[in-house]
Scaffold this active site. Structure first.
Site, PDB file in Angstrom:
ATOM      1  N   ASP A   1      -7.323  11.901 -13.007  1.00  0.00           N
ATOM      2  CA  ASP A   1      -8.629  11.879 -12.325  1.00  0.00           C
ATOM      3  C   ASP A   1      -9.357  10.567 -12.640  1.00  0.00           C
ATOM      4  O   ASP A   1      -9.873   9.891 -11.741  1.00  0.00           O
ATOM      5  CB  ASP A   1      -9.443  13.096 -12.788  1.00  0.00           C
ATOM      6  CG  ASP A   1     -10.877  13.079 -12.272  1.00  0.00           C
ATOM      7  OD1 ASP A   1     -11.063  12.789 -11.071  1.00  0.00           O
ATOM      8  OD2 ASP A   1     -11.799  13.363 -13.057  1.00  0.00           O
TER       9      ASP A   1
ATOM     10  N   ASP B   1       1.198 -18.562 -25.269  1.00  0.00           N
ATOM     11  CA  ASP B   1       2.452 -19.236 -25.620  1.00  0.00           C
ATOM     12  C   ASP B   1       3.321 -18.365 -26.517  1.00  0.00           C
ATOM     13  O   ASP B   1       3.853 -18.820 -27.533  1.00  0.00           O
ATOM     14  CB  ASP B   1       2.158 -20.577 -26.318  1.00  0.00           C
ATOM     15  CG  ASP B   1       2.094 -21.716 -25.317  1.00  0.00           C
ATOM     16  OD1 ASP B   1       2.311 -21.449 -24.123  1.00  0.00           O
ATOM     17  OD2 ASP B   1       1.827 -22.856 -25.720  1.00  0.00           O
TER      18      ASP B   1
ATOM     19  N   GLU C   1     -16.804  22.366 -10.115  1.00  0.00           N
ATOM     20  CA  GLU C   1     -17.964  21.515 -10.374  1.00  0.00           C
ATOM     21  C   GLU C   1     -18.746  21.199  -9.103  1.00  0.00           C
ATOM     22  O   GLU C   1     -19.979  21.152  -9.124  1.00  0.00           O
ATOM     23  CB  GLU C   1     -17.452  20.223 -11.017  1.00  0.00           C
ATOM     24  CG  GLU C   1     -18.512  19.389 -11.685  1.00  0.00           C
ATOM     25  CD  GLU C   1     -17.902  18.155 -12.332  1.00  0.00           C
ATOM     26  OE1 GLU C   1     -18.556  17.119 -12.301  1.00  0.00           O
ATOM     27  OE2 GLU C   1     -16.775  18.246 -12.851  1.00  0.00           O
ATOM     28  N   ASP C   2     -18.040  20.980  -7.995  1.00  0.00           N
ATOM     29  CA  ASP C   2     -18.691  20.447  -6.792  1.00  0.00           C
ATOM     30  C   ASP C   2     -18.753  21.408  -5.609  1.00  0.00           C
ATOM     31  O   ASP C   2     -19.248  21.040  -4.543  1.00  0.00           O
ATOM     32  CB  ASP C   2     -17.943  19.172  -6.339  1.00  0.00           C
ATOM     33  CG  ASP C   2     -18.051  18.051  -7.369  1.00  0.00           C
ATOM     34  OD1 ASP C   2     -19.028  18.073  -8.140  1.00  0.00           O
ATOM     35  OD2 ASP C   2     -17.166  17.185  -7.409  1.00  0.00           O
TER      36      ASP C   2
ATOM     37  N   HIS D   1      -9.143  20.354  -9.057  1.00  0.00           N
ATOM     38  CA  HIS D   1      -9.854  20.072 -10.309  1.00  0.00           C
ATOM     39  C   HIS D   1     -11.363  19.912 -10.150  1.00  0.00           C
ATOM     40  O   HIS D   1     -12.117  20.075 -11.112  1.00  0.00           O
ATOM     41  CB  HIS D   1      -9.260  18.834 -11.003  1.00  0.00           C
ATOM     42  CG  HIS D   1      -9.665  17.532 -10.384  1.00  0.00           C
ATOM     43  ND1 HIS D   1      -8.978  16.948  -9.338  1.00  0.00           N
ATOM     44  CD2 HIS D   1     -10.682  16.683 -10.667  1.00  0.00           C
ATOM     45  CE1 HIS D   1      -9.555  15.803  -9.014  1.00  0.00           C
ATOM     46  NE2 HIS D   1     -10.590  15.610  -9.804  1.00  0.00           N
TER      47      HIS D   1
ATOM     48  N   HIS E   1      -9.498  12.422  -2.706  1.00  0.00           N
ATOM     49  CA  HIS E   1      -9.469  12.153  -4.161  1.00  0.00           C
ATOM     50  C   HIS E   1      -8.578  13.159  -4.906  1.00  0.00           C
ATOM     51  O   HIS E   1      -7.677  12.738  -5.649  1.00  0.00           O
ATOM     52  CB  HIS E   1     -10.892  12.146  -4.724  1.00  0.00           C
ATOM     53  CG  HIS E   1     -10.954  12.212  -6.220  1.00  0.00           C
ATOM     54  ND1 HIS E   1     -10.450  11.214  -7.037  1.00  0.00           N
ATOM     55  CD2 HIS E   1     -11.456  13.173  -7.054  1.00  0.00           C
ATOM     56  CE1 HIS E   1     -10.642  11.559  -8.310  1.00  0.00           C
ATOM     57  NE2 HIS E   1     -11.242  12.743  -8.345  1.00  0.00           N
TER      58      HIS E   1
END
Length: 708
Positions: free
Chosen positions: A148, A268, A85-86, A81, A57
């Protein structure tokens, strides 16, 4: 129906590095590779819901940034990034391994994971505020966040349906409009397409099939129009690239929904883009196409002379075609075309530090960010800030001129007050009137393209709460609310003190006579920080003055309510408010009701709510109008009239002659012969109202008039 998104091909770090070698120095590519090794180690053992290693990712995010040709710090931050956080990586670790600049970018994109919030909505709003403030310091934060979000949307199919819909709604409500506000058209279109597919899968599928069916019938017409345009440019000796534009699915859906159009009416329309070398060629091409097919009056827009708020520049025109359908044409230069697709990411010149070299989109983005900073300083909380930013993300521009001839862009529907706050907060706070094209106009006048606006200010003037009913820009709304909050706090303290003094007076005591230690003890027991906080709570209706007085002076000396009623002025703003059920005006017999959060609400004594709620007498108190009561107060009138031409105009003119304003009119049809006009009229007092009612009774077509 399944909305699973097709699995993307796995991106390798070697593919990314090869892509970066086209525009970065070898040592910068090596830095990105080192970030990949750092991130892969940090995310070791983590997997996405799809089952692939998590590092795929961040790599995909970096590739999106590489397609925008961003600098190597942005790419390093893109790869890292999610580490704060993770993983267990700290901001200091990133700063030490790479640079403080990269650490700030990563921190700006990261969510607030260590703070407890009372609701998910509050947490999301606070995370949004954090990201926007980081973006104000460094524009690259939002580019990383958009990349992201784009990759998350591309791989949304593995999510639970409810989570998929929530993320899609957030994308359509916030991230796609931000991309549009920053001029990043290609990224916005993909976000909208993916969001539409996830949020409304059935509608997306039906619309997609309808477009595919209709496309076959259009090919011949598109080819003939394209050939005609190219031939005309060649005749005039103009060089340019002509290409047919496919209408975007979400754009078709939104037009059908908002304008209640059938699919055929939207589809159209044949759209073409002409890309040329220079600005003067754009105008020559415009003349050539207007000679080829007749232009539709009122459908020409010059966004080159006056760019959109996001920096977009093009000439737009609509032509009548021989096939009976309109042709939309955009004419722009190559540079404008690049900016239209990439917005602030076009010609990324972040390191120059010279705004003279920045694109129009980057300059406009920085102006918007400066306004965001001002809005967040005045916003009461994150939820309010988010709502105000959302308002600013959907502008349909109106262009007006300052008295010195400068152009200002405002959202469509903006008023003179919105304009005043756009000039400067101090101008907005002290405005009392507006001259529009040299004519004095009310502040709630909606502005139109091409008008010249001048604001009239007065040193002692201040914002009016009624402005919140018609302003539409986030900046104006935030500034007015900030002023009213400060005003409300001051008024609540003053009102609370007066209410407590009155309650103590009924017990033969006064606030000055209360023992200080006793006052401090009661303040603590009732959960206030200090006496002023207690007065504020009383003024806002959170504490009843009679109960506080009983705690301060337990032994009643007086014989009940012997003191004079509390006097009410007409200009006390937010804390003393007037009930909308009965519309009291000076001269009416009134009662006050203590309402939690709203303070003292004034009702007429004959109001049905007074009769129904008298079972809680401790919340009601005797009040009277002050001799200095001033201002304008709304009152509702019911005027029964014969159905004759011009009767409403006659009644309105009669009211205007007596210096009263009509705020609202409703017409109630009765039997075809008679109607009832329900009028909300602003009056000064009962005497003023009586004069108005007497004059209206004399109007020939009026059968009856009553206060409603």
């Amino acid at each position: 129906m399944s909305t699973a998104v097709q699995q993307e091909p796995v991106l390798l770090i070697s593919d990314l590095c090869e892509q970066l070698e086209d525009y970065l120095e070898p040592e910068q590519v090596a830095e990105v590779y080192r970030a990949y090794l750092f991130g892969a180690e940090a995310h070791e053992g983590q997997q996405r819901l799809s089952g692939e290693p998590y590092i795929y990712h961040p790599l995909a995010v970096a590739q999106i940034l590489a397609e925008l040709r961003l600098d190597h710090e942005s790419l390093v931050a893109g790869v890292l990034h999610d580490t704060l956080e993770d993983t267990r990586v700290a901001k200091e670790d990133i700063a030490a391994a790479f640079s403080e600049e990269v650490a700030e970018l990563v921190d700006g994109v990261s969510k607030l994971t260590q703070v407890h919030f009372s609701s998910k909505a509050e947490a999301e709003a606070e995370n949004f505020r954090k990201m926007m403030l980081a973006m104000a310091r460094d524009l690259r934060v939002i580019l990383i966040k958009l990349a992201d979000r784009l990759h998350n949307m591309r791989t949304l199919g593995v999510m639970r349906p409810d989570k998929r819909r929530r993320i899609a709604r957030e994308t359509l409500d916030i991230y796609a409009p931000i991309a549009n506000r920053l001029g990043m058209n290609s990224l916005r279109l993909e976000l909208e397409d993916l969001g539409f597919r996830a949020l409304h899968p059935m509608r997306y599928r039906i619309l997609s099939k309808a477009v595919q069916r209709a496309r076959g019938n259009r090919k011949e017409v598109v080819a003939r129009i394209e050939g005609g345009l190219k031939a005309r440019l060649a005749e005039e000796g103009l060089e340019g690239r002509v290409e047919g534009r496919e209408k975007h699915l979400y754009s078709i859906y939104r037009k059908m929904r908002d304008k209640h159009l059938a699919f055929q009416e939207v589809f159209d329309v044949y759209a073409f883009r002409v890309v040329v070398d220079r600005v003067d060629t754009c105008y020559r091409v415009l003349g050539a196409v207007h000679n080829l097919y007749k232009p539709v009056p009122g459908r020409f827009k010059d966004y080159i002379a006056i760019p959109k708020a996001n920096g977009y520049q093009s000439l737009h025109t609509v032509l009548f075609s021989p096939w009976g359908v309109p042709i939309e044409i955009q004419i722009r230069t190559r540079d404008m075309d690049r900016v239209a697709e990439a917005g602030i990411a076009a010609h990324w010149l972040y390191k120059t530090g010279n705004e003279a070299h920045a694109t129009v989109a980057q300059t406009r983005a920085r102006e918007w960010l400066r306004e965001l900073l001002e809005m967040q300083q005045n916003a009461g909380n994150s939820m309010e800030f988010l709502e105000n930013v959302k308002v600013d993300l959907f502008p349909d521009e109106v262009y007006v001129f300052t008295p010195k001839g400068q152009i200002m862009e405002l959202p469509r529907g903006a008023t003179a007050v919105d304009y005043a706050y756009a000039v400067h907060s101090d101008v907005g706070n002290t405005c009392v009137g507006a001259r529009i094209d040299r004519r004095l106009m009310p502040l709630n006048t909606r502005l139109l393209n091409g008008q010249t606006v001048e604001i009239v200010t007065a040193p002692g003037a201040h914002p009016n709460p009624a402005w919140l009913n018609f302003v539409i820009t986030g900046k104006a709304r935030t500034a007015i609310r900030a002023y009213l909050k400060d005003l409300q706090a001051d008024e609540a303290v003053a009102l609370g003190r007066r209410l407590l003094e009155r309650a103590l007076s009924a017990r033969g005591e006064s606030l000055e006579g209360v023992d200080r230690q006793q006052l401090d003890r009661v303040v603590t027991e009732l959960g206030a920080e200090d006496p002023e906080g207690l007065f504020r709570d009383i003024g806002l209706g959170r504490q009843l003055p009679a109960l506080v007085a009983q705690a301060l002076a337990p032994v009643a000396v007086g014989g009940g309510e012997t003191s004079q009623p509390l006097t009410v002025r007409g200009t006390e703003g937010m804390v003393v408010s007037f009930a909308k059920c009965c519309h009291p005006i000076p001269g009416d017999a009134i009662l006050g009701f203590m309402s939690a959060g709203r303070g003292l609400v004034i009702h007429r004594r004959g109001c049905r709510n007074v009769v129904e709620d008298r079972h809680g007498p401790e919340k009601w108190m005797h009040v009277a109008w002050s001799d200095e009561a001033s201002g304008e107060f709304p009152v509702e009138l019911r005027v029964e009239v014969a159905n004759r031409r011009g009767v409403l105009a006659t009644v309105a003119a009669t009211i205007a002659e007596l210096e009263a304003n009509i705020e609202n009119v409703d017409v109630e049809d009765r039997d075809g012969v008679h109607s009832a006009l329900l009028l909300t009229v602003s009056v000064r007092d009962r005497v003023h109202l009586a004069r108005i009612m007497r004059r209206i009774r004399k109007v020939e077509s009026v059968a009856r008039i009553t206060r409603y």
